[in-house]
Design a protein around this motif. Structure first.
Motif, PDB file in Angstrom:
ATOM      1  N   ALA A  33       0.834  -1.203   0.000  1.00 31.26           N
ATOM      2  CA  ALA A  33       0.000   0.000   0.000  1.00 31.26           C
ATOM      3  C   ALA A  33       0.868   1.253   0.000  1.00 31.26           C
ATOM      4  O   ALA A  33       0.578   2.231  -0.703  1.00 31.26           O
ATOM      5  CB  ALA A  33      -0.930  -0.003   1.208  1.00 31.26           C
ATOM      6  N   ALA A  34       1.945   1.238   0.776  1.00 31.84           N
ATOM      7  CA  ALA A  34       2.857   2.387   0.820  1.00 31.84           C
ATOM      8  C   ALA A  34       3.482   2.620  -0.552  1.00 31.84           C
ATOM      9  O   ALA A  34       3.602   3.766  -1.008  1.00 31.84           O
ATOM     10  CB  ALA A  34       3.942   2.147   1.868  1.00 31.84           C
ATOM     11  N   ARG A  35       3.877   1.555  -1.218  1.00 30.69           N
ATOM     12  CA  ARG A  35       4.463   1.682  -2.554  1.00 30.69           C
ATOM     13  C   ARG A  35       3.453   2.241  -3.543  1.00 30.69           C
ATOM     14  O   ARG A  35       3.794   3.070  -4.397  1.00 30.69           O
ATOM     15  CB  ARG A  35       4.984   0.320  -3.033  1.00 30.69           C
ATOM     16  N   ASP A  36       2.199   1.811  -3.438  1.00 29.67           N
ATOM     17  CA  ASP A  36       1.161   2.309  -4.350  1.00 29.67           C
ATOM     18  C   ASP A  36       0.943   3.806  -4.169  1.00 29.67           C
ATOM     19  O   ASP A  36       0.832   4.556  -5.150  1.00 29.67           O
ATOM     20  CB  ASP A  36      -0.153   1.561  -4.102  1.00 29.67           C
ATOM     21  N   ILE A  37       0.874   4.248  -2.924  1.00 37.38           N
ATOM     22  CA  ILE A  37       0.675   5.673  -2.651  1.00 37.38           C
ATOM     23  C   ILE A  37       1.863   6.478  -3.173  1.00 37.38           C
ATOM     24  O   ILE A  37       1.703   7.533  -3.800  1.00 37.38           O
ATOM     25  CB  ILE A  37       0.479   5.920  -1.146  1.00 37.38           C
ATOM     26  N   ALA A  38       3.079   5.969  -2.917  1.00 40.49           N
ATOM     27  CA  ALA A  38       4.288   6.664  -3.370  1.00 40.49           C
ATOM     28  C   ALA A  38       4.336   6.755  -4.887  1.00 40.49           C
ATOM     29  O   ALA A  38       4.739   7.781  -5.447  1.00 40.49           O
ATOM     30  CB  ALA A  38       5.525   5.956  -2.839  1.00 40.49           C
ATOM     31  N   ALA A  39       3.933   5.685  -5.563  1.00 36.98           N
ATOM     32  CA  ALA A  39       3.953   5.675  -7.022  1.00 36.98           C
ATOM     33  C   ALA A  39       2.985   6.699  -7.597  1.00 36.98           C
ATOM     34  O   ALA A  39       3.240   7.309  -8.637  1.00 36.98           O
ATOM     35  CB  ALA A  39       3.612   4.276  -7.535  1.00 36.98           C
ATOM     36  N   GLU A  40       1.881   6.921  -6.899  1.00 38.64           N
ATOM     37  CA  GLU A  40       0.857   7.840  -7.383  1.00 38.64           C
ATOM     38  C   GLU A  40       1.121   9.291  -6.987  1.00 38.64           C
ATOM     39  O   GLU A  40       0.875  10.209  -7.777  1.00 38.64           O
ATOM     40  CB  GLU A  40      -0.515   7.420  -6.846  1.00 38.64           C
ATOM     41  N   GLU A  41       1.644   9.498  -5.770  1.00 38.93           N
ATOM     42  CA  GLU A  41       1.723  10.861  -5.239  1.00 38.93           C
ATOM     43  C   GLU A  41       3.083  11.256  -4.677  1.00 38.93           C
ATOM     44  O   GLU A  41       3.261  12.392  -4.251  1.00 38.93           O
ATOM     45  CB  GLU A  41       0.669  11.043  -4.136  1.00 38.93           C
ATOM     46  N   GLY A  42       4.045  10.344  -4.652  1.00 39.39           N
ATOM     47  CA  GLY A  42       5.347  10.651  -4.084  1.00 39.39           C
ATOM     48  C   GLY A  42       5.424  10.251  -2.621  1.00 39.39           C
ATOM     49  O   GLY A  42       4.405  10.088  -1.946  1.00 39.39           O
ATOM     50  N   TRP A  43       6.659  10.108  -2.122  1.00 40.40           N
ATOM     51  CA  TRP A  43       6.844   9.610  -0.763  1.00 40.40           C
ATOM     52  C   TRP A  43       6.358  10.559   0.312  1.00 40.40           C
ATOM     53  O   TRP A  43       6.004  10.138   1.413  1.00 40.40           O
ATOM     54  CB  TRP A  43       8.327   9.268  -0.527  1.00 40.40           C
ATOM     55  N   ASN A  44       6.335  11.850   0.024  1.00 41.89           N
ATOM     56  CA  ASN A  44       5.863  12.784   1.035  1.00 41.89           C
ATOM     57  C   ASN A  44       4.389  12.575   1.367  1.00 41.89           C
ATOM     58  O   ASN A  44       3.917  13.016   2.421  1.00 41.89           O
ATOM     59  CB  ASN A  44       6.092  14.223   0.570  1.00 41.89           C
ATOM     60  N   ALA A  45       3.669  11.911   0.477  1.00 43.72           N
ATOM     61  CA  ALA A  45       2.250  11.654   0.706  1.00 43.72           C
ATOM     62  C   ALA A  45       2.020  10.397   1.540  1.00 43.72           C
ATOM     63  O   ALA A  45       0.893  10.140   1.977  1.00 43.72           O
ATOM     64  CB  ALA A  45       1.520  11.514  -0.636  1.00 43.72           C
ATOM     65  N   VAL A  46       3.070   9.616   1.762  1.00 40.84           N
ATOM     66  CA  VAL A  46       2.924   8.356   2.493  1.00 40.84           C
ATOM     67  C   VAL A  46       2.948   8.610   3.993  1.00 40.84           C
ATOM     68  O   VAL A  46       3.935   9.101   4.532  1.00 40.84           O
ATOM     69  CB  VAL A  46       4.045   7.360   2.123  1.00 40.84           C
ATOM     70  N   THR A  47       1.854   8.303   4.648  1.00 41.77           N
ATOM     71  CA  THR A  47       1.765   8.382   6.106  1.00 41.77           C
ATOM     72  C   THR A  47       1.039   7.137   6.602  1.00 41.77           C
ATOM     73  O   THR A  47       0.350   6.444   5.826  1.00 41.77           O
ATOM     74  CB  THR A  47       0.979   9.622   6.561  1.00 41.77           C
ATOM     75  N   ILE A  48       1.186   6.851   7.872  1.00 41.74           N
ATOM     76  CA  ILE A  48       0.478   5.709   8.445  1.00 41.74           C
ATOM     77  C   ILE A  48      -1.029   5.877   8.270  1.00 41.74           C
ATOM     78  O   ILE A  48      -1.743   4.920   7.960  1.00 41.74           O
ATOM     79  CB  ILE A  48       0.833   5.550   9.942  1.00 41.74           C
ATOM     80  N   ARG A  49      -1.516   7.107   8.449  1.00 41.21           N
ATOM     81  CA  ARG A  49      -2.956   7.355   8.293  1.00 41.21           C
ATOM     82  C   ARG A  49      -3.421   7.095   6.864  1.00 41.21           C
ATOM     83  O   ARG A  49      -4.475   6.504   6.646  1.00 41.21           O
ATOM     84  CB  ARG A  49      -3.289   8.791   8.710  1.00 41.21           C
ATOM     85  N   ARG A  50      -2.617   7.542   5.879  1.00 42.44           N
ATOM     86  CA  ARG A  50      -2.995   7.311   4.483  1.00 42.44           C
ATOM     87  C   ARG A  50      -3.015   5.830   4.159  1.00 42.44           C
ATOM     88  O   ARG A  50      -3.892   5.344   3.442  1.00 42.44           O
ATOM     89  CB  ARG A  50      -2.005   8.029   3.550  1.00 42.44           C
TER      90      ARG A  50
END
Length: 211
Positions: A33-50
């Motif tokens: 899930a973290a990789r998917d979010i990073a691929a879509e929006e970048g690592w700064n968008a990755v948080t535990i809540r997201r």
């Protein structure tokens, strides 16, 4: 005088084995899930809540698996180096005359197949490396690279004047090519950047040899 054999350790119960398997599966889901979010929006968008929202869990549940965002990043870096090592090991099986190009191609292919993971491994886009010491998974990747370079030199009847330095030099060159291509800073795009990399890696490697 005889000694009694040590007592055999009891085998884990079926329920404990199942819980551990489920725990590992959940950790894998969180990382994905973290990789998917990073691929879509970048690592700064990755948080535990997201990540929790994406998987439809509450954040406290996720903290049972990763104590922080940073610990999750560290785990991702280890996954990345393990995946890179697998590609390098496969490339190292190529015939000696083709092995250097195969290693460079393997490095490039990994970076562009998993750009978000590659960025995490190299601290790009604001992602910290996560540890002051090189993790074992990274050491394995570097060792695989060094062994391959040494085997190429031996096949040419030469040796690396400084094996560690050769690994650092060639690795830095490949990383530089990938980074510039990812940033769109090579005229002609990624294909031209890849071609330039493959052309230049040979003389760069040859400069590391001593007859």
């Amino acid at each position: 005088m005889t000694t009694k054999p040590g007592l055999a350790q009891p085998k884990p119960s079926a329920s404990r084995t199942r819980r551990e398997r489920e725990r590992q599966q959940m950790r894998a889901r969180l990382l994905e899930a973290a990789r998917d979010i990073a691929a879509e929006e970048g690592w700064n968008a990755v948080t535990i809540r997201r990540i929790a929202n994406k998987l439809e869990y509450t954040p406290p549940i996720l903290y049972q698996y990763f104590s922080s965002k940073e610990s999750l990043f560290v785990e991702l870096m280890l996954v990345g180096f393990s995946e890179l090592t697998a590609r390098l090991e496969a490339a190292a099986e190529a015939p000696a005359p083709e092995r250097l190009a195969a290693m460079a191609e393997a490095y490039w292919a990994f970076a562009f197949a998993s750009p978000e993971l590659y960025q995490a491994m190299n601290g790009m886009d604001g992602v910290p490396f996560g540890t002051a010491e090189t993790p074992p998974e990274a050491k394995t990747a570097f060792r695989t690279f060094r062994i391959a370079l040494q085997s190429i030199a031996e096949a040419r009847g030469a040796e690396l004047s400084d094996p560690g330095g050769a690994v650092d030099t060639v690795w830095a060159f490949l990383h530089g090519c990938v980074s510039l291509a990812m940033a769109g800073r090579v005229k002609g795009g990624t294909e031209r950047a890849r071609a330039l990399m493959l052309t230049a890696v040979e003389p760069l490697f040859a400069a590391q040899l001593s007859s």
